[in-house]
Design an enzyme around this catalytic site. Structure first.
Site, mmCIF file in Angstrom:
data_model
loop_
_atom_site.group_PDB
_atom_site.id
_atom_site.type_symbol
_atom_site.label_atom_id
_atom_site.label_comp_id
_atom_site.label_asym_id
_atom_site.label_seq_id
_atom_site.Cartn_x
_atom_site.Cartn_y
_atom_site.Cartn_z
ATOM 1 C CG HIS A 119 58.370 -32.200 24.395
ATOM 2 N ND1 HIS A 119 57.968 -32.838 23.244
ATOM 3 C CD2 HIS A 119 57.243 -31.679 24.954
ATOM 4 C CE1 HIS A 119 56.657 -32.718 23.123
ATOM 5 N NE2 HIS A 119 56.196 -32.015 24.143
ATOM 6 C CB CYS A 153 55.120 -34.579 25.675
ATOM 7 S SG CYS A 153 53.745 -33.815 24.801
ATOM 8 C CG ASN A 190 53.757 -30.783 21.512
ATOM 9 O OD1 ASN A 190 54.296 -31.863 21.243
ATOM 10 N ND2 ASN A 190 53.347 -30.478 22.727
HETATM 11 N N1 ACO Z 1 44.816 -17.140 19.884
HETATM 12 C C1 ACO Z 1 44.515 -16.009 20.561
HETATM 13 N N2 ACO Z 1 44.321 -15.982 21.887
HETATM 14 C C2 ACO Z 1 44.436 -17.139 22.561
HETATM 15 C C3 ACO Z 1 44.744 -18.342 21.934
HETATM 16 C C4 ACO Z 1 44.924 -18.323 20.536
HETATM 17 N N3 ACO Z 1 45.226 -19.417 19.831
HETATM 18 N N4 ACO Z 1 44.792 -19.318 22.848
HETATM 19 C C5 ACO Z 1 44.527 -18.741 24.041
HETATM 20 N N5 ACO Z 1 44.303 -17.403 23.857
HETATM 21 C C6 ACO Z 1 43.998 -16.414 24.867
HETATM 22 C C7 ACO Z 1 43.372 -16.990 26.099
HETATM 23 O O1 ACO Z 1 41.971 -17.134 25.937
HETATM 24 C C8 ACO Z 1 43.720 -15.946 27.133
HETATM 25 O O2 ACO Z 1 42.808 -14.891 27.026
HETATM 26 P P1 ACO Z 1 42.290 -14.120 28.354
HETATM 27 O O3 ACO Z 1 43.517 -13.529 28.976
HETATM 28 O O4 ACO Z 1 41.342 -13.132 27.806
HETATM 29 O O5 ACO Z 1 41.670 -15.192 29.215
HETATM 30 C C9 ACO Z 1 45.082 -15.421 26.688
HETATM 31 O O6 ACO Z 1 45.210 -15.821 25.299
HETATM 32 C C10 ACO Z 1 46.237 -15.999 27.467
HETATM 33 O O7 ACO Z 1 46.003 -17.416 27.639
HETATM 34 P P2 ACO Z 1 47.066 -18.358 28.300
HETATM 35 O O8 ACO Z 1 46.539 -19.751 28.317
HETATM 36 O O9 ACO Z 1 47.512 -17.760 29.593
HETATM 37 O O10 ACO Z 1 48.236 -18.227 27.228
HETATM 38 P P3 ACO Z 1 49.716 -18.710 27.356
HETATM 39 O O11 ACO Z 1 50.624 -17.586 27.112
HETATM 40 O O12 ACO Z 1 49.910 -19.543 28.584
HETATM 41 O O13 ACO Z 1 49.838 -19.668 26.075
HETATM 42 C C11 ACO Z 1 49.871 -22.023 25.658
HETATM 43 C C12 ACO Z 1 49.014 -20.782 25.973
HETATM 44 C C13 ACO Z 1 50.519 -21.791 24.302
HETATM 45 C C14 ACO Z 1 48.970 -23.236 25.621
HETATM 46 C C15 ACO Z 1 50.951 -22.177 26.749
HETATM 47 O O14 ACO Z 1 50.354 -22.078 28.009
HETATM 48 C C16 ACO Z 1 51.705 -23.467 26.669
HETATM 49 O O15 ACO Z 1 52.475 -23.698 25.776
HETATM 50 N N6 ACO Z 1 51.564 -24.343 27.696
HETATM 51 C C17 ACO Z 1 52.332 -25.554 27.823
HETATM 52 C C18 ACO Z 1 52.006 -26.599 26.803
HETATM 53 C C19 ACO Z 1 52.820 -27.852 27.083
HETATM 54 O O16 ACO Z 1 53.984 -27.818 27.376
HETATM 55 N N7 ACO Z 1 52.183 -28.996 27.057
HETATM 56 C C20 ACO Z 1 52.883 -30.201 27.466
HETATM 57 C C21 ACO Z 1 53.064 -31.103 26.420
HETATM 58 S S1 ACO Z 1 51.580 -31.569 25.645
HETATM 59 C C22 ACO Z 1 51.322 -33.244 26.022
HETATM 60 O O17 ACO Z 1 51.902 -33.797 26.887
HETATM 61 C C23 ACO Z 1 50.236 -33.964 25.248
#
Ligand code: ACO
Length: 326
Positions: free
Chosen positions: A253, A113, A283
């Site tokens: 970003h 990214c 994203n």
């Molecule tokens: N719908 C419903 N539930 C979901 C979904 C979904 N789409 N996705 C995950 N969950 C669930 C998980 O299974 C988990 O359930 P559990 O508690 O029973 O295990 C719960 O939701 C919480 O999961 P987390 O992964 O902790 O959710 P979080 O609030 O962290 O959100 C996300 C996930 C959106 C991916 C977030 O962590 C995020 O944005 N991370 C950073 C992404 C980023 O910046 N990437 C860098 C750039 S990408 C690149 O470089 C290519």
């Protein structure tokens, strides 16, 4: 002193929209969860038979058209992408050829990214050094080509798009004024694509095991993104004695609305000074920053200080001080 200024911005967004309601039919998720956890309402999807070059060409053409310049005026094309048209040759070569930029040389930059911000920095340095007159820096990613639409944790986040900026030399104190970049390879564990490279080339097994998709441990990436994006922006601002009052816009970003809000809060920047369009595109990896500039272009005026910031796989991160030139 010779610097590189942005003189035009272009973008390309595929017409097809993938809404949260569409995703509810594909995986076990809900509009409420996606909105609350990411801030995304919809993303754009490029159809089959078209790759990143298709979008990059259209974004670049718009930038050139807005500036009224022919493609022959360009001497450097850098495409920032994690989803190149082919493993080789570079997408930039294909784009330059299609544009008719016959005098140009070019290459791709891959830093997840952070690709666009790294590419912008390199192009700006090439212009400041006097070696290059005009450069196109294009961020283009067809993320839908590496997303597993059975994995609810990643498929709700990413979208396809391209954005392009035209860089030209200036003696004024505008354009790219400074940048700070970092990377940390230990972050590979949390965000990577398992197969398709030289370590694990494509095979029946890698395809069967669904290893050609983005793998992400979201929570780990989230924590790092908030801390590092804010810290490096703060370092850059402190280096130049800039305070929140001096900044017209923070251009982060677009990975997750919560990451953007947390980083802006750490920098003491109010919401109205933060460029946000993640709700409409998700994203788009290398395209998020030029797409922000494109969407907010009409609100920008000459002399505005912008801090562009990014965090991505690798890990890679950085911040760049851009003073708007028109
Ligand atoms: N719908 C419903 N539930 C979901 C979904 C979904 N789409 N996705 C995950 N969950 C669930 C998980 O299974 C988990 O359930 P559990 O508690 O029973 O295990 C719960 O939701 C919480 O999961 P987390 O992964 O902790 O959710 P979080 O609030 O962290 O959100 C996300 C996930 C959106 C991916 C977030 O962590 C995020 O944005 N991370 C950073 C992404 C980023 O910046 N990437 C860098 C750039 S990408 C690149 O470089 C290519």
């Amino acid at each position: 002193m010779r610097r590189a200024k942005v003189t035009a911005v272009g973008a390309y967004l595929p017409e097809r929209r993938l809404t949260n309601a569409d995703l509810e039919k594909l995986v076990d998720t809900s509009n409420e969860w996606i909105l609350e956890r990411t801030g995304i309402r919809e993303r754009r999807i490029l159809g089959r038979g078209k790759g990143s070059a298709y979008m990059a060409i259209r974004a670049a053409e718009e930038a050139l058209r807005k500036r009224g310049l022919p493609a022959e005026a360009i001497d450097l094309v850098i495409v920032a992408t994690v989803t190149p048209e082919y493993p080789f040759p570079a997408t930039a070569n294909l784009v330059a050829h299609a544009l008719g930029a016959h005098r140009a040389w070019g290459f791709d930059i891959e830093a997840a990214c952070s690709s666009f911000l790294y590419a912008l920095s390199i192009a700006a340095d090439s212009i400041s050094s006097g070696r290059v007159e005009r450069a196109l820096v294009i961020g283009s990613d067809k993320m839908s080509s590496i997303i597993d639409y059975r994995d609810r944790a990643t498929c709700v986040i990413f979208g396809d798009a391209a954005g392009a900026v035209l860089l030209e030399p200036t003696e004024e104190e505008v354009g790219v004024l400074d940048y700070l970049h970092r990377s940390d390879g230990s972050g590979c564990t949390y965000l990577h694509m398992k197969a398709g490279g030289s370590l694990l080339p494509p095979s029946v097994r890698t395809v069967r095991n669904r290893l050609h998709y983005v793998y992400q441990e979201g929570r780990q990436v989230f924590k790092q993104a908030v801390v590092q994006m804010a810290a490096i922006s703060e370092d850059l601002m402190k280096k130049h004695g800039l305070t929140a009052d001096d900044i017209a816009f923070f251009v982060p970003h677009q990975a997750n609305l919560r990451i953007i809000e947390a980083a802006a809060q750490r920098l003491g920047l109010p919401r109205e000074k933060v460029m946000i369009n993640i709700d409409r595109y998700g994203n788009t990896t290398s395209a998020t920053l030029p797409l922000c500039l494109y969407d907010y272009e009409s609100q920008l005026k000459k002399g505005d200080n912008l801090i562009l910031a990014t965090f991505g796989g690798g890990f890679t991160w950085g911040a760049l001080w851009l003073r708007w030139a028109y």
